[in-house]
Enzyme design. Sequence first.
Site, PDB file in Angstrom:
ATOM      1  N   ASP A 116      19.473  58.476  10.191  1.00 15.21           N
ATOM      2  CA  ASP A 116      20.279  59.226   9.235  1.00 15.21           C
ATOM      3  C   ASP A 116      21.743  59.155   9.693  1.00 15.21           C
ATOM      4  O   ASP A 116      22.044  59.462  10.846  1.00 15.21           O
ATOM      5  CB  ASP A 116      19.809  60.694   9.203  1.00 15.21           C
ATOM      6  N   ASP A 223      23.952  60.006   4.558  1.00 17.40           N
ATOM      7  CA  ASP A 223      24.060  61.368   4.041  1.00 17.40           C
ATOM      8  C   ASP A 223      25.298  61.521   3.145  1.00 17.40           C
ATOM      9  O   ASP A 223      26.404  61.158   3.549  1.00 17.40           O
ATOM     10  CB  ASP A 223      24.196  62.304   5.262  1.00 17.40           C
TER      11      ASP A 223
HETATM   12  O1  TEU Z   1      22.396  66.954   1.418  1.00 19.20           O
HETATM   13  C1  TEU Z   1      23.454  67.012   0.481  1.00 19.20           C
HETATM   14  C2  TEU Z   1      23.173  68.027  -0.504  1.00 19.20           C
HETATM   15  O2  TEU Z   1      23.847  68.196  -1.484  1.00 19.20           O
HETATM   16  C3  TEU Z   1      22.028  68.888  -0.157  1.00 19.20           C
HETATM   17  O3  TEU Z   1      22.648  69.873   0.588  1.00 19.20           O
HETATM   18  C4  TEU Z   1      21.289  69.323  -1.342  1.00 19.20           C
HETATM   19  O4  TEU Z   1      21.725  68.658  -2.471  1.00 19.20           O
HETATM   20  C5  TEU Z   1      21.495  70.791  -1.497  1.00 19.20           C
HETATM   21  O5  TEU Z   1      20.727  71.339  -0.461  1.00 19.20           O
HETATM   22  C6  TEU Z   1      21.035  71.229  -2.834  1.00 19.20           C
HETATM   23  O6  TEU Z   1      21.231  72.609  -2.883  1.00 19.20           O
HETATM   24  C7  TEU Z   1      22.692  66.287   2.630  1.00 19.20           C
HETATM   25  C8  TEU Z   1      21.527  66.522   3.560  1.00 19.20           C
HETATM   26  O7  TEU Z   1      20.350  65.945   2.996  1.00 19.20           O
HETATM   27  C9  TEU Z   1      21.389  68.014   3.754  1.00 19.20           C
HETATM   28  O8  TEU Z   1      20.231  68.326   4.528  1.00 19.20           O
HETATM   29  C10 TEU Z   1      22.635  68.515   4.460  1.00 19.20           C
HETATM   30  O9  TEU Z   1      22.562  69.924   4.566  1.00 19.20           O
HETATM   31  C11 TEU Z   1      23.899  68.134   3.677  1.00 19.20           C
HETATM   32  O10 TEU Z   1      23.891  66.790   3.201  1.00 19.20           O
HETATM   33  C12 TEU Z   1      25.107  68.267   4.580  1.00 19.20           C
HETATM   34  O11 TEU Z   1      25.035  67.247   5.557  1.00 19.20           O
END
Ligand code: TEU
Length: 606
Positions: A116, A223
């Site tokens: 990731d 991400d």
């Molecule tokens: O997720 C991006 C994101 O927008 C998510 O936070 C998700 O869409 C959101 O929880 C919806 O409410 C990525 C990662 O997958 C997530 O785990 C991280 O928290 C986020 O980025 C920040 O790095």
Amino acid sequence: MTTRQRQTVPDTIHTNGADPNPWWANAVVYQIYPRSFQDSNGDGFGDLKGITSRLEYLSDLGIDAIWLSPVYRSPQDDNGYDISDYRDIDPLFGTLSDMDALLDRAHALGIKIVMDLVVNHTSDEHAWFQASRDGKSPYADWYWWRPAREGCEPGTPGAEPNRWGGSFGGSAWQYDPVRGEYYLHTFSKKQPDLNWENPDVRHAVYDMMNWWMDRGVDGFRMDVITLISKCIDGKGRLPGESGSDIEDEPVGEEGYSSPWPFSMDGPRLDEFLQEMRREVFSSRHGYLTVGEGQGISPRRNEAVTDPANKELDMLFLFDHVGVDQRGAKWNMVPLHLPDLKQAMAEQQDAVRSKGWASLYFNNHDQPRSLSRWGDTSSPELRVKSAKALGLLLHMHKGTPYIYQGEEIGMTNAGFTRLEQYRDLESINAYHQRVDEAHIQDPESMLDSLAKVSRDNSRTPMQWDDSRFAGFTDSGAQTEPWLAVNSNKAQINVAAESADPGSVLSFYRRLIALRHSDNVIAAGVFQLVDRDDECVYAFTRSLANRRVLAVVNVSSKTVPLPVETSLLLANGIDASRVLIANEDSDALATYVAEGKLSPWTAFVYQI
Ligand code: TEU
């Protein structure tokens, strides 16, 4: 260990120059959330050695690659999506040598490891950010720093550079008294956004990526990579900033405006992705790059994943997992199946001739699809609907992603109290919506969390029916970091491994089918009976072969839709059933009567 039959997918499907017919064209990827997969040292947290100890299980499942959620050094504010050192492993998960051992063992089993990559932001404890707090250092411009609004006292309410809100609550701007300015954080205040306009930032990221690729990693899940190019005006000012030519969005119910229209799929995204491809991947083979694609439409997905554009191999899109939320995350509504069909069909149609699709219903941010769209009201319906949803996803064209526990039919956590949650997004949203903005009352918000919280998918993997489901040593004094689901006795790997009728056995067959049958990997997708509210049916065709996938996405016995009925006019011949979650005799009887039993799912050669 099952031998893995692989058919090379016909050249018609896809070539990206460096790797004609790439390996991922008929591969299946398994996502591991390391914190919750397998604890090897009894501290209640999953770790790298635990993952290595479970690789034979994954090899038997038949998957081709692992997407490993972050294990880098991190304060763990956002469970590792806040990285303080990209070139080290957090002690919570082990060491770099544990990572090397995982890579070696996985490769020996023919499994690739995709890390990731979190480079839209770092942790505020990263050395780059700490150096950047000195406005005169070489790192001064590595993040989005802005002065207080004109006429406002820095650090006072309303002095933020614009009205943007952070995804995890509050303003998207944090005042730093050391520098005397604000920094942007799309997510938590401990996750400052990197300034990708600065070429030094970009090249430091590429250097780090090459360091991991040279170490043996097989690619990256990137991400929120579609957020790295922000909208700025001719003077580099962000929307809503003092003097900016661009207005920020109106303020919403929580008191902030959304940054997302100005950061999703921004003006320089293609340029940055092409530069990354040149700097990291141009001389490499056998890798996978998959980006998290907030704001990317199906048509834009075709462009970003078109090999001729040399950007990414694939993206995770969000239209389909938003059909029951309509932009309001905490107000999930029942699934209206035609909406899901529409969203998935648009994604499939957009990559009919070039570009590629990822296929997912589950990940560490989404609630478990079985609880969301299946039926967990009885063991029989839980098993049958889990298989139905698995078949539905895996029979589309693209690369399927299985999220840990999906293959055994794991469900949402079933939490009823705020204290049971650990996810900062959920906890912050509760306080912002209940205590501050008074948008929901406690009961309503706890109901929202039970349906939508990310912790629903983060409960420990259920390996057996012991006290902590085999996730951690049952004698361990420390509880797992997040409670084990109370249904571990009924839903676990040990119970399902030997059961030919289990969800796990069914997923093994789905994966084997993708490896062995080109029509599943490469066949053209065509939706049928688009408007039917219970049945999801589509054909896949390649050369002179055509198959029909039919899923009753409901707990009701329903009539066969018209087009599907015509395609099955000759009834069911058991020898032409490729896979089904119901025995062929029962299936033949229902179809002969023009009906489908609850959650019936099958693939039929027509
Ligand atoms: O997720 C991006 C994101 O927008 C998510 O936070 C998700 O869409 C959101 O929880 C919806 O409410 C990525 C990662 O997958 C997530 O785990 C991280 O928290 C986020 O980025 C920040 O790095």
